[in-house]
Design an enzyme around this catalytic site. Structure first.
Site, PDB file in Angstrom:
ATOM      1  N   GLN A 268      -9.209  -4.923  -4.288  1.00 20.21           N
ATOM      2  CA  GLN A 268      -8.261  -5.963  -4.716  1.00 20.21           C
ATOM      3  C   GLN A 268      -7.829  -6.845  -3.549  1.00 20.21           C
ATOM      4  O   GLN A 268      -7.824  -8.060  -3.648  1.00 20.21           O
ATOM      5  CB  GLN A 268      -7.018  -5.328  -5.371  1.00 20.21           C
ATOM      6  CG  GLN A 268      -6.145  -6.354  -6.089  1.00 20.21           C
ATOM      7  CD  GLN A 268      -4.693  -5.897  -6.298  1.00 20.21           C
ATOM      8  OE1 GLN A 268      -4.246  -4.915  -5.698  1.00 20.21           O
ATOM      9  NE2 GLN A 268      -3.973  -6.610  -7.133  1.00 20.21           N
TER      10      GLN A 268
ATOM     11  N   TYR B 183      -0.213  10.009  -2.319  1.00 23.12           N
ATOM     12  CA  TYR B 183      -0.405   8.649  -1.802  1.00 23.12           C
ATOM     13  C   TYR B 183       0.672   8.346  -0.759  1.00 23.12           C
ATOM     14  O   TYR B 183       0.386   7.874   0.336  1.00 23.12           O
ATOM     15  CB  TYR B 183      -0.314   7.677  -2.977  1.00 23.12           C
ATOM     16  CG  TYR B 183      -0.466   6.213  -2.650  1.00 23.12           C
ATOM     17  CD1 TYR B 183      -1.696   5.692  -2.269  1.00 23.12           C
ATOM     18  CD2 TYR B 183       0.612   5.338  -2.765  1.00 23.12           C
ATOM     19  CE1 TYR B 183      -1.839   4.325  -2.008  1.00 23.12           C
ATOM     20  CE2 TYR B 183       0.479   3.986  -2.505  1.00 23.12           C
ATOM     21  CZ  TYR B 183      -0.759   3.486  -2.129  1.00 23.12           C
ATOM     22  OH  TYR B 183      -0.895   2.144  -1.871  1.00 23.12           O
TER      23      TYR B 183
ATOM     24  N   LYS C 189       0.560   7.627   3.252  1.00 23.55           N
ATOM     25  CA  LYS C 189       1.064   6.353   3.789  1.00 23.55           C
ATOM     26  C   LYS C 189       2.041   6.602   4.949  1.00 23.55           C
ATOM     27  O   LYS C 189       2.000   5.901   5.959  1.00 23.55           O
ATOM     28  CB  LYS C 189       1.722   5.508   2.690  1.00 23.55           C
ATOM     29  CG  LYS C 189       0.722   4.872   1.724  1.00 23.55           C
ATOM     30  CD  LYS C 189      -0.231   3.939   2.440  1.00 23.55           C
ATOM     31  CE  LYS C 189      -1.334   3.398   1.564  1.00 23.55           C
ATOM     32  NZ  LYS C 189      -2.405   2.722   2.305  1.00 23.55           N
TER      33      LYS C 189
HETATM   34  C1  AKB Z   1       0.162   1.410  -6.245  1.00 22.15           C
HETATM   35  O1  AKB Z   1       0.809   1.145  -7.268  1.00 22.15           O
HETATM   36  O2  AKB Z   1      -0.311   2.532  -6.010  1.00 22.15           O
HETATM   37  C2  AKB Z   1      -0.005   0.335  -5.208  1.00 22.15           C
HETATM   38  C3  AKB Z   1       1.093   0.353  -4.215  1.00 22.15           C
HETATM   39  C4  AKB Z   1       2.412  -0.190  -4.549  1.00 22.15           C
HETATM   40  O3  AKB Z   1       0.907   0.820  -3.127  1.00 22.15           O
HETATM   41  N1  AKB Z   1      -0.076  -0.942  -5.848  1.00 22.15           N
END
Ligand code: AKB
Length: 319
Positions: free
Chosen positions: A12, A143, A147
Site C-alpha cells: 500500500q 503487531y 512496532k
Molecule cells: C493497521 O490497521 O494494522 C495499520 C496500522 C494503523 O498500522 N493500518
C-alpha cells in the site's frame, strides 16, 4: 537520498512511495524490492529497476545494496495488525528478524533506514486522547509488540553505531491506488469502494471507535521529509507521532454521504479488530514532529473524501 531501495514496493505505501521518489527526486535510482508472488507491474516495473528483496535473506539484501550503491533503505515489509494476530510467528520473522538484517547491512554499508511505526505501537494503558510523543507503550497485539521493538532497535542502532535511522508512527492510511490488507483501519478505505460502487458496506469496527487516519499523499510526504530533516534539530528519531485527522466510523460515513447520499452501512463488528482498535489512541499529539522537522499535513476528512471519490470513480470507470 540518491540510490534508494524500497522493500515492500508493491504494498500500500511502497507502490506510491517508490513512484513519488522516482518522480520527485532528480537523479535518484529507486529499486523496487518485492517478494515472489507480489511482483511489480505497470509503471512501477517500467520506470526503474526492481529486485527480489526478501527481508529474511540478508545475503540477497546486501547484494542489492552493493549492486546499486544504495544509500537509503525504506523498510516497508510488514504484516498489518489483524493478519499478524493470525500469523504471529511470521509477523515476528518479517518485522524483527528482517529489521535486524537491514540494520546490520545499514551499519556495514552506511545506509540510512526508514522503518515505519504505527498507532499500533500504543496500548490500552497509553493516554488515548492527545497521546503524547513520549508515553507508555504497552501494546497488546503482536503487531504492536513488533512496532515498539522496531522503534527501540532502530534507536539502538542510531545511538550505538550511528546508523541514520528515522521513522514516523503512521495512522491508518487511506488511498485509492493500492488496497491495504489485514489492517484494523482498512474499513476507512473499503467504505469508499462500496460507496462509489453503490454497494452496502459492512463495517467491522463499531460506531464510536475513534482512530487517527491520514490520506496517503500526506503520509508519503512525511516518509520523505523525515529523511531530509536537519539531524541537528531532531530530538527524537524512532518514531514521531504524526496526525492529520481522527474520526469514528459514523463521522466518516456522514462525510461520504455529502457526496454519495445513498451510502448504506451495516455493522458486523469483528472482535479481533475491535479489540485492537480499542487499545489504540483516539488521536495523537504530533507537536514534536511539527517543531523538530516542520511536519504539517495538507488533507482533512472533507478534502480527502472529495479526492478519494473522484479518483476511485476514474479508476473503477464509474462516472
Ligand atoms: C493497521 O490497521 O494494522 C495499520 C496500522 C494503523 O498500522 N493500518
Amino acid at each position: 537520498m540518491k540510490n534508494v531501495l524500497v522493500i515492500g514496493s508493491t504494498g500500500q505505501i511502497g507502490s506510491e512511495l517508490t513512484m513519488k521518489i522516482r518522480r520527485e527526486i532528480p537523479g535518484s535510482t529507486v529499486v523496487a524490492g518485492f517478494v515472489p508472488g507480489a511482483e511489480p507491474k505497470g509503471e512501477l516495473l517500467e520506470t526503474g529497476p526492481s529486485e527480489i528483496a526478501n527481508v529474511c535473506d540478508a545475503k540477497q539484501l546486501a547484494a542489492i545494496v552493493d549492486k546499486y550503491q544504495i544509500d537509503t533503505i525504506y523498510n516497508l515489509a510488514a504484516l498489518l495488525s489483524a493478519t499478524a494476530e493470525k500469523k504471529p510467528l511470521l509477523a515476528w520473522d518479517i518485522q524483527m528478524n528482517g529489521l535486524l538484517n537491514i540494520l546490520e547491512i545499514a551499519r556495514e554499508k552506511g545506509c540510512a533506514v526508514f522503518t515505519p511505526s504505527s498507532i499500533g505501537s500504543f496500548g490500552p494503558s497509553t493516554p488515548h486522547v492527545n497521546t503524547p510523543q513520549d508515553t507508555i507503550q504497552r501494546p497488546t497485539s503482536i503487531y504492536g509488540v513488533t512496532k515498539v521493538a522496531t522503534e527501540l532497535l532502530s534507536d539502538y542502532y542510531f545511538h550505538k553505531y550511528g546508523v541514520d535511522t528515522r521513522s514516523v508512527r503512521f495512522p491508518g492510511l487511506i488511498s485509492y491506488k493500492t488496497l491495504p490488507g489485514g489492517g484494523t483501519t482498512d474499513y476507512a478505505v473499503e467504505v469508499y469502494y462500496s460507496a462509489v460502487k453503490g454497494e452496502e458496506f459492512v463495517c467491522p469496527i463499531g460506531a464510536g471507535t475513534y482512530m487517527d487516519m491520514m490520506y496517503m499523499p500526506d503520509a508519503l510526504k512525511a516518509a520523505v521529509d523525515i529523511m531530509y530533516a536537519d539531524p541537528s534539530r531532531l530530538v527524537h528519531r524512532n518514531s514521531f507521532n504524526i496526525a492529520s485527522m481522527s474520526f469514528e466510523p459514523e463521522t466518516l460515513f456522514e462525510c461520504i454521504r455529502k457526496e454519495i447520499p445513498s451510502l448504506k452501512v451495516r455493522y458486523e463488528v469483528d472482535p479481533v479488530r475491535q479489540a485492537i482498535a480499542d487499545s489504540w489512541p483516539d488521536c495523537m499529539d504530533d507537536s514534536c514532529a511539527r517543531s523538530e522537522w516542520d511536519w504539517k499535513p495538507s488533507f482533512d476528512m472533507e478534502s480527502m473524501t472529495k479526492d478519494m471519490i473522484l479518483h476511485l470513480r476514474e479508476k473503477l470507470d464509474l462516472k
